[in-house]
Design an enzyme around this catalytic site. Structure first.
Site, PDB file in Angstrom:
ATOM      1  N   SER A   1      61.264  -4.159  76.770  1.00  0.00           N
ATOM      2  CA  SER A   1      62.657  -4.467  76.431  1.00  0.00           C
ATOM      3  C   SER A   1      63.087  -3.701  75.182  1.00  0.00           C
ATOM      4  CB  SER A   1      62.885  -5.967  76.295  1.00  0.00           C
ATOM      5  OG  SER A   1      61.941  -6.513  75.438  1.00  0.00           O
TER       6      SER A   1
ATOM      7  N   GLY B   1      52.164   2.133  66.397  1.00  0.00           N
ATOM      8  CA  GLY B   1      53.552   1.770  66.720  1.00  0.00           C
ATOM      9  C   GLY B   1      54.552   2.885  66.489  1.00  0.00           C
TER      10      GLY B   1
ATOM     11  N   LYS C   1      42.640   2.370  68.837  1.00  0.00           N
ATOM     12  CA  LYS C   1      43.523   3.386  68.229  1.00  0.00           C
ATOM     13  C   LYS C   1      42.702   4.463  67.524  1.00  0.00           C
ATOM     14  CE  LYS C   1      47.207   0.001  67.756  1.00  0.00           C
ATOM     15  NZ  LYS C   1      47.657  -1.138  66.952  1.00  0.00           N
TER      16      LYS C   1
ATOM     17  N   VAL D   1      57.607  -4.499  74.334  1.00  0.00           N
ATOM     18  CA  VAL D   1      57.823  -3.045  74.242  1.00  0.00           C
ATOM     19  C   VAL D   1      58.810  -2.568  75.314  1.00  0.00           C
ATOM     20  CG1 VAL D   1      56.717  -0.785  74.185  1.00  0.00           C
ATOM     21  CG2 VAL D   1      55.500  -2.764  73.288  1.00  0.00           C
TER      22      VAL D   1
HETATM   23  N1  LIG Z   1      53.757  -5.469  71.113  1.00  0.00           N
HETATM   24  C1  LIG Z   1      53.611  -4.398  70.340  1.00  0.00           C
HETATM   25  O1  LIG Z   1      54.087  -4.359  69.199  1.00  0.00           O
HETATM   26  C2  LIG Z   1      52.888  -3.196  70.860  1.00  0.00           C
HETATM   27  C3  LIG Z   1      52.299  -3.173  72.105  1.00  0.00           C
HETATM   28  N2  LIG Z   1      51.664  -2.044  72.545  1.00  0.00           N
HETATM   29  C4  LIG Z   1      51.109  -2.003  73.882  1.00  0.00           C
HETATM   30  O2  LIG Z   1      52.194  -2.021  74.813  1.00  0.00           O
HETATM   31  C5  LIG Z   1      51.800  -2.692  75.996  1.00  0.00           C
HETATM   32  C6  LIG Z   1      52.762  -3.840  76.261  1.00  0.00           C
HETATM   33  O3  LIG Z   1      52.714  -4.734  75.199  1.00  0.00           O
HETATM   34  P1  LIG Z   1      53.811  -5.905  75.066  1.00  0.00           P
HETATM   35  O4  LIG Z   1      55.158  -5.411  75.430  1.00  0.00           O
HETATM   36  O5  LIG Z   1      53.595  -6.471  73.714  1.00  0.00           O
HETATM   37  O6  LIG Z   1      53.276  -6.932  76.157  1.00  0.00           O
HETATM   38  P2  LIG Z   1      54.039  -8.190  76.744  1.00  0.00           P
HETATM   39  O7  LIG Z   1      52.995  -9.182  77.083  1.00  0.00           O
HETATM   40  O8  LIG Z   1      55.159  -8.601  75.863  1.00  0.00           O
HETATM   41  O9  LIG Z   1      54.690  -7.634  78.110  1.00  0.00           O
HETATM   42  C7  LIG Z   1      53.913  -7.244  79.205  1.00  0.00           C
HETATM   43  C8  LIG Z   1      54.837  -6.988  80.387  1.00  0.00           C
HETATM   44  O10 LIG Z   1      54.063  -6.476  81.465  1.00  0.00           O
HETATM   45  C9  LIG Z   1      54.258  -7.282  82.624  1.00  0.00           C
HETATM   46  N3  LIG Z   1      52.970  -7.362  83.329  1.00  0.00           N
HETATM   47  C10 LIG Z   1      51.765  -7.665  82.790  1.00  0.00           C
HETATM   48  N4  LIG Z   1      50.820  -7.641  83.735  1.00  0.00           N
HETATM   49  C11 LIG Z   1      51.436  -7.335  84.892  1.00  0.00           C
HETATM   50  C12 LIG Z   1      50.999  -7.163  86.230  1.00  0.00           C
HETATM   51  N5  LIG Z   1      49.726  -7.315  86.576  1.00  0.00           N
HETATM   52  N6  LIG Z   1      51.916  -6.836  87.180  1.00  0.00           N
HETATM   53  C13 LIG Z   1      53.217  -6.681  86.831  1.00  0.00           C
HETATM   54  N7  LIG Z   1      53.692  -6.806  85.574  1.00  0.00           N
HETATM   55  C14 LIG Z   1      52.812  -7.141  84.623  1.00  0.00           C
HETATM   56  C15 LIG Z   1      54.725  -8.629  82.126  1.00  0.00           C
HETATM   57  O11 LIG Z   1      55.492  -9.250  83.141  1.00  0.00           O
HETATM   58  P3  LIG Z   1      56.172 -10.710  82.914  1.00  0.00           P
HETATM   59  O12 LIG Z   1      57.207 -10.477  81.858  1.00  0.00           O
HETATM   60  O13 LIG Z   1      56.761 -11.064  84.220  1.00  0.00           O
HETATM   61  O14 LIG Z   1      55.060 -11.599  82.450  1.00  0.00           O
HETATM   62  C16 LIG Z   1      55.547  -8.227  80.894  1.00  0.00           C
HETATM   63  O15 LIG Z   1      56.867  -7.910  81.276  1.00  0.00           O
HETATM   64  C17 LIG Z   1      50.343  -3.109  75.771  1.00  0.00           C
HETATM   65  O16 LIG Z   1      49.503  -2.109  76.276  1.00  0.00           O
HETATM   66  C18 LIG Z   1      50.237  -3.160  74.265  1.00  0.00           C
HETATM   67  O17 LIG Z   1      48.909  -2.947  73.802  1.00  0.00           O
HETATM   68  C19 LIG Z   1      51.602  -0.906  71.797  1.00  0.00           C
HETATM   69  C20 LIG Z   1      52.152  -0.874  70.556  1.00  0.00           C
HETATM   70  C21 LIG Z   1      52.828  -2.021  69.974  1.00  0.00           C
HETATM   71  N1  LIG Z   2      48.909  -5.792  68.596  1.00  0.00           N
HETATM   72  C1  LIG Z   2      49.128  -4.510  68.039  1.00  0.00           C
HETATM   73  C2  LIG Z   2      50.423  -3.972  68.552  1.00  0.00           C
HETATM   74  C3  LIG Z   2      50.568  -2.543  68.320  1.00  0.00           C
HETATM   75  O1  LIG Z   2      49.760  -1.725  68.661  1.00  0.00           O
HETATM   76  C4  LIG Z   2      49.177  -4.599  66.530  1.00  0.00           C
HETATM   77  O2  LIG Z   2      49.294  -5.709  66.021  1.00  0.00           O
HETATM   78  O3  LIG Z   2      49.082  -3.562  65.878  1.00  0.00           O
END
Ligand SMILES: NC(=O)C1=CN([C@@H]2O[C@H](COP(=O)(O)OP(=O)(O)OC[C@H]3O[C@@H](n4cnc5c(N)ncnc54)[C@H](OP(=O)(O)O)[C@@H]3O)[C@@H](O)[C@H]2O)C=CC1
Ligand SMILES: N[C@@H](CC=O)C(=O)O
Length: 429
Positions: free
Chosen positions: A17, A136, A207, A15
């Protein structure tokens, strides 16, 4: 706010990026709409040496020190995109205490520990926005808060998890095995860091808690929500429900029944002619029944970097354009009251049962007898397939029945000696 809005991002995975990509691609359009340039000043990550899917440019610095987000007076908005319910909580709390607006996609955190954060944001008159946390890319949070604000919401029903929907769709249309489909969803960036949340219905439950808060202005404790995921779904049930003209979907539903809220997450049979049945892949859908606007249907990608990034940016732009006090929950009370919850045992729905039985006379009548004792009226009863070593499947579709009666029926029937495997039952929408 200044002409440049400086953002501090906690997290730069799928998310994070995605947000950076949308800013890079649509920055000029955003400037025309808001008069502001968005600049990602600081990004917090765990691993500073990890290769990134997207380079946000030299104006952005990476750190592993969370305090660089809230302690930097230049950062206007802290955007929490890391997930989890501990460090993320601390970052949001510290950022609000430092007087910064917060945008988050973290439904787990807001559903389980959101109450004190909303209270804090409300007391400080700061924004705590979360469009990306539900479905999303679908703009359902803003819609409930603003566009439908004059409506009483009678019912919300939807497909709220992209990963589970992807898995069920791939099992249905491509005959993929559960595990293979889940691996693909992980590779595509749809799944949570812990995919159990997706598969066991917990993410959809998070959600739904958010939707209940927005629709009814009430706090429904996460621990009290009945939740069943899709880990028990087999190819056999996918095939059988298909033959009956249904699709199996992971559903989140909340509705008003006699002034109380009946809610839950469960796999359900959806008639193939319903729009919800046609929502496949990582798509989500939310159907809202509003007492003035009538039924409305929203559909779009529920997971993935760009759709979710779009929703995060919608919140950032709302805060940038906001005049006056931000509206976090859609209700004026700072502390929302507890929801008045209908006992889940009293929820009423039609059901699908698949019994695995020894192929011998009288079985169908015995099952029907138990159903009759419990006031469960049968709409269809069919024996499917030829006998095999492990029994034959008998499928019953019923008229509306109470959940407590359904559970009691399964308990009594599964105690019979003709039952060869535990009975499977799903609600019918
Ligand atoms: N993926 C999806 O489609 C969706 C996700 N979400 C929500 O968005 C959020 C992010 O999801 P997503 O992008 O998929 O997750 P990712 O696992 O892809 O990315 C998580 C990021 O957070 C960083 N991070 C995690 N823990 C720590 C910490 N303790 N200290 C510092 N940095 C940390 C990681 O660092 P590093 O890269 O160095 O490991 C990474 O860059 C979550 O809450 C998820 O539920 C909501 C809707 C859709
Ligand atoms: N892991 C979740 C990401 C978005 O909220 C999903 O699959 O819907």
């Amino acid at each position: 706010m200044n002409d440049v809005i400086r953002l501090g991002l906690a997290g730069f995975g799928t998310v994070g990026s995605g947000v950076a990509k949308v800013i890079a691609e649509n920055g000029e359009l955003i400037r025309r709409r808001t008069g502001k340039r968005l600049h990602i000043k600081t990004v917090l990550v765990r691993n500073l040496t990890k290769a990134r899917a997207f380079d946000p440019g030299q104006e952005t610095s990476f750190t592993s020190d969370p305090s660089r987000l809230w302690a930097d007076p230049e950062i206007d908005i802290v955007v929490e995109l890391m997930g989890g319910t501990t460090t993320a909580y601390d970052i949001i709390e510290a950022s609000l205490n430092a007087g910064k607006h917060v945008v988050t996609a973290n439904k787990a955190l807001l559903a389980e520990r959101g109450r004190p954060l909303f209270q804090l944001a409300g007391e400080k008159g700061l924004g705590l926005y979360y469009e990306a946390s539900v479905a999303g890319g679908i703009p359902i949070v803003q819609t409930l808060k603003e566009s439908l604000a004059a409506n009483r919401i009678e019912k919300i029903v939807g497909i709220l998890n992209g990963t589970a929907n992807y898995v069920l769709s791939e099992m249905t249309t491509s005959n993929l095995e559960f595990e293979t489909a889940l691996e693909q969803a992980k590779l595509l960036g749809y799944a949570e860091a812990d995919p159990t949340l997706d598969i066991e219905g917990i993410d959809a439950a998070h959600k739904l808690i958010m939707l209940i808060r927005l629709a009814y202005g009430a706090h429904y404790p996460f621990e009290q929500l009945p939740v069943t995921g899709i880990s028990g779904v087999t190819s056999e049930d996918i095939r059988l429900v298909y033959e009956f003209g249904y699709r199996l979907k992971l559903i989140g539903q909340a509705r008003e029944v006699d002034g109380k809220i009946e809610a839950g997450v469960f796999p359900a049979l959806v008639k193939y002619t319903y729009l919800l049945a046609r929502v496949g892949g990582n798509y989500n859908a939310v159907r809202v029944e509003a007492n003035a606007a009538g039924p409305l249907m929203f559909s779009g990608q529920g997971a993935g970097g760009l759709p979710t990034g779009s929703a995060v940016l919608a919140d950032i732009l709302s805060l940038v354009k906001c005049c006056g006090k931000p509206d976090n929950t859609g209700f004026t009370e700072i502390a929302l009251p507890d929801a008045d919850i209908l006992d889940p045992d009293l929820a009423v729905a039609e059901h699908y049962f698949r019994f695995t039985v020894a192929d011998r006379p009288g079985v169908m009548a015995a099952i029907a007898g138990v159903m009759g004792e419990l006031n469960i009226s049968i709409a269809q009863a069919v024996q499917k397939g030829a006998p095999s070593g492990r029994g034959v499947p008998i499928v019953f579709l019923t008229h509306a029945a109470r959940t407590c009666d359904v559970h009691e029926a399964v308990r009594r029937i599964d105690a019979q000696d003709f039952i060869e495997a535990p009975t499977v039952h799903y609600r019918i929408l």
